[in-house]
Design an enzyme around this catalytic site. Structure first.
Site, PDB file in Angstrom:
ATOM      1  N   LYS A   1      93.505  57.000  88.596  1.00  0.00           N
ATOM      2  CA  LYS A   1      93.947  55.445  88.422  1.00  0.00           C
ATOM      3  C   LYS A   1      95.438  55.416  88.486  1.00  0.00           C
ATOM      4  O   LYS A   1      96.466  56.283  88.362  1.00  0.00           O
ATOM      5  CB  LYS A   1      93.557  54.924  86.801  1.00  0.00           C
TER       6      LYS A   1
ATOM      7  N   SER B   1      88.672  49.803  78.761  1.00  0.00           N
ATOM      8  CA  SER B   1      88.775  49.994  80.446  1.00  0.00           C
ATOM      9  C   SER B   1      88.659  51.197  81.052  1.00  0.00           C
ATOM     10  O   SER B   1      88.607  51.137  82.124  1.00  0.00           O
ATOM     11  CB  SER B   1      90.534  49.874  80.536  1.00  0.00           C
TER      12      SER B   1
ATOM     13  N   SER C   1      89.752  47.735  82.951  1.00  0.00           N
ATOM     14  CA  SER C   1      90.810  47.704  84.279  1.00  0.00           C
ATOM     15  C   SER C   1      90.749  48.835  84.981  1.00  0.00           C
ATOM     16  O   SER C   1      91.219  48.687  86.147  1.00  0.00           O
ATOM     17  CB  SER C   1      92.211  47.688  83.597  1.00  0.00           C
TER      18      SER C   1
END
Lengths: 486, 97
Positions: free
Chosen positions: A79, A178, A154
């Site tokens: 990420k 997330s 997210s």
């Protein structure tokens, strides 16, 4: 041999047995990225040369017996809020659009020491603020199950990349759901560990008291193997916890006899989609049939979790994001008059709408005159929420429920009404407030063919119970996954 | 109870947050913050008079270490990220008039 259909652990084993070379694995993932990235857009940065160079280096170390771990040579995606030395790290924000870290986050270093090959950095909601990956400054990510739908967020890029076969596993971060929610929307396994289990060193902070790094992967076996690599006590993170029970793969046991599983009635009320409810309860039934003791109970305070979370997370975000000032790194506005005007213009141009919304709210709840009424009040309610979980875990080993009230919404639907979007986090958010581990595992498809996620929540430091329950459920459920069409 | 956010409040919060909002953004921020605070006001339903605020779920203590340098000289790499650089230092706008 179909490399892309392998799990991370099975690929690691095949590499060890010399059935697949590291370069073949990396090339297979890069080819898939080349084929699918235009449509799904899971990545902000693909590091083709870096990955191929690393592949040969790792292969050599495996051949020489220097790297012997289960995931040596397996390609991974990270990420884009975790610092990677020499590789662009943007947080999907214009303000960090050109930021090249001089160091790597501890979780990434742990992966590299275990022989992971980093393919690139995945798309996310800007600064991890969002539930759909639509607040990214670099475009939306599509859900590989149906590209008209969001991948969740997210960590949407990480979840979608795993689902699309563009990597074999990925790291995400979870502040209010997330990891678990995009895992649920994309039909993969995701784990948010107990607070303090994975070092936050080098993770660009959103809500520091809530943030945790964790895996997104194809099955529970991968999840346990990745956790053994990334979990570590790190003196560079002052909230890092020294744990002795990090042998997560020892919990991969198909046995839940006598395990006490609690189903909070408050998680099955208004707002929960009927198909999600049915699939989650069917999963509970499957565990009951394997000998678990399944009971309903009242958790209480569920409706207070979201307002508590947004107060605390916004407060911490407003403080954490003060560092983006156009001086040491990142974006700086072109025209300005003096220092303060430069700060203001840089930040106003560099941050997106959702980030500004949360910085404003956070600045307000921390401001003189409102601090007690909002911020301290939220910290008091957080203590009550933690108490409610303590109470529940005096009766149950594991709490079982849905990850999200619905399956993945269509692109463009969520951002119209922020509060409605925040409500989608109702089942995941209190886990972060209480510092607990939470695991998301696919438990079915709805009528539209979109994945449904089952959430298992444990007491602090009880990841192994979650892994055992999830593994047993996975055995009962059977194979789950999608085939990538051409 | 509906929270009405005044222009003065938005101005003030903008200063704290170091954000310069356009007039449209200010109107939107007033609306957004008002509705978020309406929502957060729900916490007022709970009696928390004798509850201690919990900032961390585990007891956290200061973590000390010996004052020894462990990182190397990364000045050049660090400055490469700087929007402004001069003579091996960060360039900043004039701070005093």
């Amino acid at each position: 041999m179909d490399i892309l259909s392998m799990t991370a652990v099975s690929l690691g084993a095949a590499i060890k047995k010399k059935e697949v070379t590291v370069r073949e694995a990396v090339e297979a993932a890069l080819d898939r990225i080349g084929e699918k990235e235009k449509e799904y857009h899971c990545f902000v940065t693909v590091d083709r040369e870096g990955a191929l160079g690393k592949a040969d280096e790792v292969q050599k170390k495996i051949n020489e017996g220097e790297l012997t771990g289960p995931l040596a040579g397996v390609p991974v995606a990270i990420k884009d809020n975790m610092c990677t030395e020499g590789l662009l790290t943007t947080c999907s924000s214009k303000i960090l659009g050109n930021f090249i870290p001089t160091f790597s986050s501890e979780a990434v270093r742990n992966l590299q020491k275990a022989g992971a090959v980093i393919l690139g950095k995945t798309n996310m909601d800007e600064f991890a603020m969002g539930s759909t990956t639509e607040t990214s400054a670099f475009g939306v990510t599509k859900n590989p199950w149906n590209p008209e739908h969001v991948p969740g967020g997210s960590s949407g890029g990480s979840a979608a990349a795993v689902a699309a076969g563009e990597c074999f596993y990925a790291l995400g971060s979870d502040t209010g759901g997330s990891i678990r929610q995009p895992a649920s929307f994309c039909g993969v396994v995701g784990l948010k560990p107990t607070y303090g289990t994975v070092s936050r060193y080098g993770l660009i902070a959103y809500g520091s008291s809530l943030d945790q790094i964790g895996p997104l992967c194809k099955d529970v076996t991968d999840c346990a193997a990745i956790m053994e690599i990334i979990a570590s006590h790190d003196p560079k993170d002052s909230t890092s916890v020294e744990r002795k029970d990090l042998d997560f793969t020892s919990a991969l046991v198909d046995d839940v006899k006598g395990m006490r599983i609690g189903i909070p009635r408050d998680y099955f009320g208004e707002g929960l989609d009927g198909e999600v409810k049915k699939a989650v309860l069917a999963a509970a039934k499957a565990l009951e049939e394997k000998g678990a003791i399944v009971e309903e109970f009242d958790l209480s305070l569920v409706e207070y979790a979201i307002p508590t979370y947004y107060t605390i997370a916004a407060a911490e975000a407003s403080s954490n994001l003060e560092r983006f000032d156009g001086i040491k790194y990142g974006y700086r506005t072109k025209d300005y008059e003096g220092l303060h005007n430069m700060y203001k213009k840089t930040r106003s141009e560099g941050f997106g709408a959702e980030v500004k919304r949360r910085i404003m709210l956070g600045s307000f709840v921390l401001s003189s005159g409102y601090y007690d009424a909002y911020y301290l009040k939220a910290l008091r309610v957080k203590a009550l929420i933690k108490e409610a979980f303590d109470q529940a875990f005096s009766n149950y080993d594991v709490i079982l429920g849905p990850v999200a009230p619905t399956t993945a919404p269509k692109l463009g639907e969520s951002l119209l009404d922020p509060i409605k979007m925040y409500l989608g986090d109702i089942y995941t958010i209190s886990v972060n407030l209480a510092g607990l581990p939470g695991l998301s595992i696919p438990c079915g498809l709805d009528e539209k063919g979109l994945p449904i996620g089952l959430q298992l929540i444990g007491d602090c430091f009880s990841e192994k119970k979650l892994i055992r329950a999830a593994y047993a459920y996975e055995q009962a459920r059977g194979a789950f996954g999608r085939k990538e069409g051409k | 109870m509906a929270n009405i956010i005044s222009d003065e409040t938005i101005e003030y919060v903008g200063i704290l947050a170091k954000l310069e909002l356009s007039d449209d953004e200010k109107e939107q921020a007033k609306k957004d913050m008002g509705s978020m605070l309406d929502y957060i006001d729900k916490l007022g339903e709970l009696d928390t008079g004798d509850v201690e605020p919990m900032s961390h779920v585990f007891p956290v203590k200061n973590v000390f270490r010996e004052d020894v340098v462990t990182n190397g000289d990364t000045r050049e790499d660090l400055l490469r990220n700087a929007p402004g650089e001069k003579d091996g230092m960060f360039m900043v706008p004039r701070t005093f008039e």
